[in-house]
Design a protein around this motif. Structure first.
Motif, PDB file in Angstrom:
ATOM      1  N   THR A   1       0.824  -1.203   0.000  1.00 43.82           N
ATOM      2  CA  THR A   1       0.000   0.000   0.000  1.00 43.82           C
ATOM      3  C   THR A   1       0.857   1.252   0.000  1.00 43.82           C
TER       4      THR A   1
ATOM      5  N   VAL B   1       2.426   1.693  -3.460  1.00 43.74           N
ATOM      6  CA  VAL B   1       1.446   2.169  -4.447  1.00 43.74           C
ATOM      7  C   VAL B   1       1.158   3.652  -4.252  1.00 43.74           C
ATOM      8  N   ILE B   2       1.024   4.091  -3.005  1.00 45.25           N
ATOM      9  CA  ILE B   2       0.754   5.511  -2.733  1.00 45.25           C
ATOM     10  C   ILE B   2       1.921   6.379  -3.183  1.00 45.25           C
TER      11      ILE B   2
ATOM     12  N   VAL C   1       4.230   5.676  -5.491  1.00 44.66           N
ATOM     13  CA  VAL C   1       4.313   5.660  -6.959  1.00 44.66           C
ATOM     14  C   VAL C   1       3.215   6.527  -7.571  1.00 44.66           C
ATOM     15  N   ALA C   2       2.010   6.471  -7.036  1.00 44.63           N
ATOM     16  CA  ALA C   2       0.917   7.295  -7.549  1.00 44.63           C
ATOM     17  C   ALA C   2       1.222   8.778  -7.349  1.00 44.63           C
ATOM     18  N   TYR C   3       1.760   9.132  -6.205  1.00 50.96           N
ATOM     19  CA  TYR C   3       2.110  10.525  -5.921  1.00 50.96           C
ATOM     20  C   TYR C   3       3.188  11.022  -6.882  1.00 50.96           C
TER      21      TYR C   3
ATOM     22  N   THR D   1       4.050   9.769  -9.804  1.00 53.22           N
ATOM     23  CA  THR D   1       3.532   9.794 -11.172  1.00 53.22           C
ATOM     24  C   THR D   1       2.686  11.036 -11.404  1.00 53.22           C
ATOM     25  N   ARG D   2       1.839  11.365 -10.439  1.00 53.33           N
ATOM     26  CA  ARG D   2       0.994  12.550 -10.580  1.00 53.33           C
ATOM     27  C   ARG D   2       1.840  13.817 -10.653  1.00 53.33           C
TER      28      ARG D   2
ATOM     29  N   ALA E   1      -4.632  12.658 -13.641  1.00 53.94           N
ATOM     30  CA  ALA E   1      -3.564  11.791 -13.134  1.00 53.94           C
ATOM     31  C   ALA E   1      -4.052  10.861 -12.022  1.00 53.94           C
ATOM     32  N   ARG E   2      -5.168  11.163 -11.439  1.00 56.00           N
ATOM     33  CA  ARG E   2      -5.711  10.314 -10.373  1.00 56.00           C
ATOM     34  C   ARG E   2      -6.461   9.171 -10.995  1.00 56.00           C
TER      35      ARG E   2
END
Length: 87
Positions: A43, A46-47, A49-51, A53-54, A86-87
């Motif tokens: 988790t 993933v958070i 990487v998402a941050y 990437t955004r 991006a979300r």
């Protein structure tokens, strides 16, 4: 490649499981705590990487928009459209 991923997952899982057993946790509880620990780690990854990437996507689009003459992309950047996409 798949074999390398499987070995890496096994090494991480076994390491954490062995640490739990060394700390005196029962075998049954160690299995569930190992699962929860790995789920928590996944988790967090993933958070992050998402941050990242955004942030990278928004920054890249903002730079491109600032270099063009089009007002449409300036409008998109001004309304934070890429942050929502991006979300």
């Amino acid at each position: 490649m798949e074999e390398i991923n499987s070995v890496t997952e096994s090494v991480i899982s076994n390491w954490f499981h062995e640490r739990l057993l060394q700390w005196g946790v029962s075998e049954g509880l160690a299995v569930y705590l190992n699962l929860l620990g790995l789920l928590f780690a996944l988790t967090v990854i993933v958070i992050v990487v998402a941050y990242l990437t955004r942030k990278i996507l928004v920054e890249a689009v903002s730079r491109i928009a600032s270099k063009t003459n089009s007002r449409f992309d300036d409008f998109l950047v001004g309304n934070r459209t890429m942050a929502y996409v991006a979300r």
